[in-house]
Scaffold this motif. Sequence first.
Motif, PDB file in Angstrom:
ATOM      1  N   ALA A 130       0.466  -1.557   0.081  1.00 24.20           N
ATOM      2  CA  ALA A 130      -0.392  -0.028   0.169  1.00 24.20           C
ATOM      3  C   ALA A 130       0.556   1.536   0.266  1.00 24.20           C
ATOM      4  CB  ALA A 130      -0.555   0.506   1.184  1.00 24.20           C
ATOM      5  N   ALA A 131       2.028   1.162   0.807  1.00 23.10           N
ATOM      6  CA  ALA A 131       2.567   2.144   1.149  1.00 23.10           C
ATOM      7  C   ALA A 131       3.740   2.838  -0.906  1.00 23.10           C
ATOM      8  CB  ALA A 131       4.008   1.993   1.867  1.00 23.10           C
ATOM      9  N   ARG A 132       3.939   1.699  -1.337  1.00 20.99           N
ATOM     10  CA  ARG A 132       4.533   1.914  -2.070  1.00 20.99           C
ATOM     11  C   ARG A 132       3.567   2.260  -3.126  1.00 20.99           C
ATOM     12  NH1 ARG A 132       8.135  -3.995  -2.738  1.00 20.99           N
ATOM     13  NH2 ARG A 132       9.004  -3.347  -1.081  1.00 20.99           N
ATOM     14  N   ASP A 133       2.391   1.334  -3.149  1.00 25.37           N
ATOM     15  CA  ASP A 133       1.506   1.376  -4.700  1.00 25.37           C
ATOM     16  C   ASP A 133       0.897   3.681  -4.642  1.00 25.37           C
ATOM     17  OD1 ASP A 133       0.933  -0.434  -5.966  1.00 25.37           O
ATOM     18  OD2 ASP A 133      -0.681  -0.547  -3.957  1.00 25.37           O
ATOM     19  N   GLN A 134       0.921   4.167  -3.091  1.00 25.50           N
ATOM     20  CA  GLN A 134       0.814   5.701  -2.779  1.00 25.50           C
ATOM     21  C   GLN A 134       1.974   6.029  -3.097  1.00 25.50           C
ATOM     22  OE1 GLN A 134      -0.385   5.834   1.086  1.00 25.50           O
ATOM     23  NE2 GLN A 134      -2.056   4.680   1.580  1.00 25.50           N
ATOM     24  N   SER A 135       3.023   5.093  -2.558  1.00 26.63           N
ATOM     25  CA  SER A 135       4.245   6.366  -3.655  1.00 26.63           C
ATOM     26  C   SER A 135       4.278   6.956  -4.884  1.00 26.63           C
ATOM     27  CB  SER A 135       5.369   5.260  -2.962  1.00 26.63           C
ATOM     28  OG  SER A 135       6.608   6.633  -3.613  1.00 26.63           O
ATOM     29  N   SER A 136       3.649   5.429  -5.045  1.00 27.54           N
ATOM     30  CA  SER A 136       3.605   5.544  -6.730  1.00 27.54           C
ATOM     31  C   SER A 136       3.142   7.220  -7.499  1.00 27.54           C
ATOM     32  CB  SER A 136       3.700   4.190  -7.716  1.00 27.54           C
ATOM     33  OG  SER A 136       4.685   3.574  -7.120  1.00 27.54           O
ATOM     34  N   LEU A 137       1.607   6.825  -6.858  1.00 23.54           N
ATOM     35  CA  LEU A 137       0.705   8.068  -6.709  1.00 23.54           C
ATOM     36  C   LEU A 137       0.557   9.508  -7.143  1.00 23.54           C
ATOM     37  CD1 LEU A 137      -2.672   8.263  -7.461  1.00 23.54           C
ATOM     38  CD2 LEU A 137      -2.639   7.955  -5.608  1.00 23.54           C
ATOM     39  N   LEU A 138       1.677   9.095  -5.677  1.00 27.66           N
ATOM     40  CA  LEU A 138       2.446  10.550  -5.625  1.00 27.66           C
ATOM     41  C   LEU A 138       3.127  11.059  -6.316  1.00 27.66           C
ATOM     42  CD1 LEU A 138       2.902  10.617  -1.588  1.00 27.66           C
ATOM     43  CD2 LEU A 138       1.042  12.091  -3.381  1.00 27.66           C
ATOM     44  N   GLU A 139       4.392  10.594  -6.931  1.00 33.49           N
ATOM     45  CA  GLU A 139       5.298  10.342  -8.157  1.00 33.49           C
ATOM     46  C   GLU A 139       4.326  10.740  -9.270  1.00 33.49           C
ATOM     47  OE1 GLU A 139       7.405   7.485  -7.789  1.00 33.49           O
ATOM     48  OE2 GLU A 139       8.430   8.042  -5.958  1.00 33.49           O
ATOM     49  N   GLU A 140       3.979  10.203  -9.380  1.00 31.33           N
ATOM     50  CA  GLU A 140       3.073  10.394 -10.609  1.00 31.33           C
ATOM     51  C   GLU A 140       1.832  11.696 -10.398  1.00 31.33           C
ATOM     52  OE1 GLU A 140       1.051  10.872 -14.303  1.00 31.33           O
ATOM     53  OE2 GLU A 140       2.422   9.766 -14.083  1.00 31.33           O
ATOM     54  N   LEU A 141       1.298  12.063  -9.660  1.00 29.08           N
ATOM     55  CA  LEU A 141       1.000  13.342  -9.087  1.00 29.08           C
ATOM     56  C   LEU A 141       1.725  14.671  -9.873  1.00 29.08           C
ATOM     57  CD1 LEU A 141      -1.905  12.950  -6.577  1.00 29.08           C
ATOM     58  CD2 LEU A 141      -2.488  13.416  -9.024  1.00 29.08           C
ATOM     59  N   GLU A 142       2.562  13.939  -8.597  1.00 25.93           N
ATOM     60  CA  GLU A 142       3.965  15.156  -9.031  1.00 25.93           C
ATOM     61  C   GLU A 142       4.805  15.734 -10.089  1.00 25.93           C
ATOM     62  OE1 GLU A 142       5.963  18.445  -7.397  1.00 25.93           O
ATOM     63  OE2 GLU A 142       4.811  17.075  -5.481  1.00 25.93           O
ATOM     64  N   ARG A 143       4.598  14.506 -11.181  1.00 26.97           N
ATOM     65  CA  ARG A 143       5.008  14.812 -12.713  1.00 26.97           C
ATOM     66  C   ARG A 143       4.588  15.494 -13.110  1.00 26.97           C
ATOM     67  NH1 ARG A 143       6.682   9.955 -12.286  1.00 26.97           N
ATOM     68  NH2 ARG A 143       5.288   8.851 -12.981  1.00 26.97           N
ATOM     69  N   ARG A 144       2.778  15.067 -13.316  1.00 31.77           N
ATOM     70  CA  ARG A 144       1.795  15.964 -13.800  1.00 31.77           C
ATOM     71  C   ARG A 144       2.250  17.767 -13.190  1.00 31.77           C
ATOM     72  NH1 ARG A 144      -3.014  12.072 -14.463  1.00 31.77           N
ATOM     73  NH2 ARG A 144      -1.867  10.078 -15.369  1.00 31.77           N
ATOM     74  N   GLN A 145       1.441  17.552 -11.691  1.00 30.26           N
ATOM     75  CA  GLN A 145       0.804  19.051 -11.240  1.00 30.26           C
ATOM     76  C   GLN A 145       2.536  19.492 -10.204  1.00 30.26           C
ATOM     77  OE1 GLN A 145      -1.340  20.625 -11.508  1.00 30.26           O
ATOM     78  NE2 GLN A 145      -2.013  19.879 -13.368  1.00 30.26           N
ATOM     79  N   PRO A 146       3.580  19.474 -10.738  1.00 30.69           N
ATOM     80  CA  PRO A 146       4.821  19.686  -9.549  1.00 30.69           C
ATOM     81  C   PRO A 146       4.468  20.977  -9.057  1.00 30.69           C
ATOM     82  CG  PRO A 146       5.341  19.722 -12.284  1.00 30.69           C
ATOM     83  CD  PRO A 146       4.151  19.810 -12.500  1.00 30.69           C
ATOM     84  N   GLY A 147       5.050  20.446  -7.553  1.00 32.45           N
ATOM     85  CA  GLY A 147       4.545  21.029  -6.484  1.00 32.45           C
ATOM     86  C   GLY A 147       3.628  20.724  -5.690  1.00 32.45           C
ATOM     87  N   ILE A 148       2.206  19.840  -6.336  1.00 31.19           N
ATOM     88  CA  ILE A 148       1.554  19.620  -5.466  1.00 31.19           C
ATOM     89  C   ILE A 148       1.532  18.720  -3.775  1.00 31.19           C
ATOM     90  CG2 ILE A 148       1.473  16.964  -6.886  1.00 31.19           C
ATOM     91  CD1 ILE A 148      -2.176  18.513  -7.050  1.00 31.19           C
ATOM     92  N   SER A 149       2.808  18.236  -4.481  1.00 35.89           N
ATOM     93  CA  SER A 149       2.860  17.375  -2.797  1.00 35.89           C
ATOM     94  C   SER A 149       3.636  17.826  -2.039  1.00 35.89           C
ATOM     95  CB  SER A 149       3.366  15.815  -2.864  1.00 35.89           C
ATOM     96  OG  SER A 149       4.819  16.319  -3.715  1.00 35.89           O
TER      97      SER A 149
END
Length: 196
Positions: A134-153
Amino acid sequence: MLQKVLFVDDEPQVLASLQRALRREPFEIVVAGSAQEALAILERETVDVVVSDEEMPGMSGSELLAEIYRLYPDTVRMILTGKASLEGAIKAINEGQISRFFTKPANTIDLVVTIRQALQQKALMCESRRLLRAARDQSSLLEELERRQPGISAIQRDTAGRILIEEEQGDFNSLIQEIQQQVKKSERALSLRKRK
């Protein structure tokens, strides 16, 4: 679903005795009269702990547990033997990666406590693996969000450690007041409908 413990022994009276002694335990007991029967059971169903006799015809307990370790590494493995020897213990530990070595007749309380601990440890390991996935999945999701919207996390904190919220669209307090006004309007509208 009940956890399962498989006892393997070529002596039916030993298996019957173990079943009687452990009948009130909160796990399902499965028995096999040979190593081949034990492997067949493991092919059909998930077993959490295997407790095997060492000296059996065809395949010894340490050989069986080595095979179980190869095929089902998450299954906890223990030896129960009437002829304890240092050589046998070393072989079982090295080949079968056993977690415990018991001599016959085994102390029932010691056996029960050890099995319970093994079941708890296995449950904790399964939960740890689930949480890690679950932590790896969440980390991957955050990385994808950060790629699409830099600074979002990115999170900014004040000196007390409180999270700071950027107020890009007006004052935060005025936003809360606006929400409260909308809630009051909705409540008034509902009370008018109830009167009609």
